[in-house]
Design an enzyme around this catalytic site. Structure first.
Site, PDB file in Angstrom:
ATOM      1  N   GLU A 153      -9.778  28.279 -15.994  1.00  0.00           N
ATOM      2  CA  GLU A 153     -10.029  27.091 -15.178  1.00  0.00           C
ATOM      3  C   GLU A 153      -8.884  26.100 -15.311  1.00  0.00           C
ATOM      4  OE1 GLU A 153     -13.367  23.579 -14.357  1.00  0.00           O
ATOM      5  OE2 GLU A 153     -13.846  25.257 -15.688  1.00  0.00           O
ATOM      6  N   LYS A 213     -21.516  33.372 -20.821  1.00  0.00           N
ATOM      7  CA  LYS A 213     -20.169  32.796 -20.794  1.00  0.00           C
ATOM      8  C   LYS A 213     -20.064  31.716 -21.852  1.00  0.00           C
ATOM      9  CE  LYS A 213     -18.720  30.039 -17.375  1.00  0.00           C
ATOM     10  NZ  LYS A 213     -18.327  28.795 -18.102  1.00  0.00           N
ATOM     11  N   ASP A 245     -23.488  25.641 -16.448  1.00  0.00           N
ATOM     12  CA  ASP A 245     -23.966  24.360 -16.977  1.00  0.00           C
ATOM     13  C   ASP A 245     -23.520  23.202 -16.088  1.00  0.00           C
ATOM     14  OD1 ASP A 245     -21.287  24.344 -17.689  1.00  0.00           O
ATOM     15  OD2 ASP A 245     -21.641  24.138 -19.849  1.00  0.00           O
ATOM     16  N   SER A 246     -22.753  23.524 -15.050  1.00  0.00           N
ATOM     17  CA  SER A 246     -22.462  22.549 -13.998  1.00  0.00           C
ATOM     18  C   SER A 246     -23.739  22.021 -13.359  1.00  0.00           C
ATOM     19  CB  SER A 246     -21.568  23.183 -12.924  1.00  0.00           C
ATOM     20  OG  SER A 246     -22.101  24.421 -12.474  1.00  0.00           O
ATOM     21  N   ASP A 291     -24.224  30.537 -18.424  1.00  0.00           N
ATOM     22  CA  ASP A 291     -23.471  29.696 -19.352  1.00  0.00           C
ATOM     23  C   ASP A 291     -24.263  29.449 -20.627  1.00  0.00           C
ATOM     24  OD1 ASP A 291     -20.875  28.952 -18.680  1.00  0.00           O
ATOM     25  OD2 ASP A 291     -21.538  27.420 -17.264  1.00  0.00           O
ATOM     26  N   GLU A 335     -17.193  28.957 -23.917  1.00  0.00           N
ATOM     27  CA  GLU A 335     -15.928  28.249 -23.754  1.00  0.00           C
ATOM     28  C   GLU A 335     -15.205  28.134 -25.087  1.00  0.00           C
ATOM     29  OE1 GLU A 335     -17.732  25.216 -20.335  1.00  0.00           O
ATOM     30  OE2 GLU A 335     -16.605  24.413 -22.023  1.00  0.00           O
TER      31      GLU A 335
END
Length: 264
Positions: free
Chosen positions: A181, A112, A45-46, A84, A114
């Site tokens: 991270e 992925k 999602d960067s 993501d 978070e």
């Protein structure tokens, strides 16, 4: 390059063989990475920041990730492809399953997400329904407004212990990869040692099983900010393929990240 699966990564962890990974967003760069045998790619999602020009990752949608996942899969048919799950796309286990299915149909091998142990039920539901999961701990960019910025996580003992417990809980729930991270190298080493699943680090020292970089940072083309833990490999080589090869070589040798590219 042969088709890469989670079994390869587990075997590499057991053998002590480190591996390099990168974000990717389109077919052309995915093909470049495949030509250098990059085993794992992440449609991150960067993309909200490096492609869409946003200030953070929050505006990214499931449809955005699905589109870029299809593009990357077209260019790299053999990598293990992670996608993501964007902000608020997995607020409930049921919502997570619905959105993860869209990403898997787009070509992802794994999603992925978070967060900590509050995701245990979500991870269980996903893995029980044949959706592999990478659990992202430490600095989770979707929580930037909770953290008050992009800050190192797990520096004090209580928070470090909590992160270890979260990692173990998520592994027990079925997570097949853990991504750390911006955590202290000592904590990353501790988590890597106690987990059976592969651990990928970014800004977490060189002790994890794998490393990941945002593609734009690796090539030194990020518009505004280069994190301390990133390195411009293109500047050293003058050629994108050679830059990828050098990054992979240094990760496998354990020389990247070095002290200059370790933030904690």
């Amino acid at each position: 390059m042969k088709k890469i699966t989670i079994n390869d990564l587990i075997k590499w962890k057991q053998e002590g063989r480190k591996f390099a990974t990168s974000t990717a967003y389109d077919a052309s760069f995915a093909q470049l990475f495949e030509s250098q045998e990059m085993p794992v790619l992440l449609v991150g999602d960067s993309l909200g920041m490096v492609l869409q020009g946003k200030n953070d990752t929050l505006p990214v949608t499931v449809e955005d990730i699905a589109y870029h996942t299809r593009c990357v899969r077209a260019g790299s048919p053999n990598c293990l492809l992670m996608a993501d799950m964007p902000f608020m796309s997995y607020a409930t286990p049921e919502q997570a399953c619905e959105n993860a299915a869209q990403l898997m149909r787009a070509g992802a091998n794994m999603v992925k997400i978070e967060g900590g142990d509050w995701l245990v039920d979500t991870v269980k539901m996903l893995t029980e329904r044949a959706v592999p999961v990478c659990a992202h701990l430490g600095l989770t960019p979707q929580s930037v407004n909770i953290f008050g910025g992009y800050k190192v996580q797990g520096r004090d003992q209580e928070k470090a212990d909590r992160m270890v417990k979260d990692a173990l809980a998520l592994q027990a729930a079925g997570a097949q990869i853990v991504l750390l991270e911006c955590v202290p190298a000592e904590l990353a080493a501790r988590i890597t040692q106690v987990l059976d699943v592969p651990v990928i680090g970014i800004g977490a020292g060189n002790v994890t099983d794998g490393q990941i970089l945002v593609m734009h940072d690796m090539f030194g083309i990020s518009a505004n900010y280069m994190p301390k833990f990133s390195k411009n490999f293109l500047a050293e080589t003058g050629d994108m393929r050679k830059a990828v090869a050098l990054y992979m070589e240094q990760v496998q040798a354990g020389t990247f990240p070095d002290e200059a590219h370790t933030i904690a």
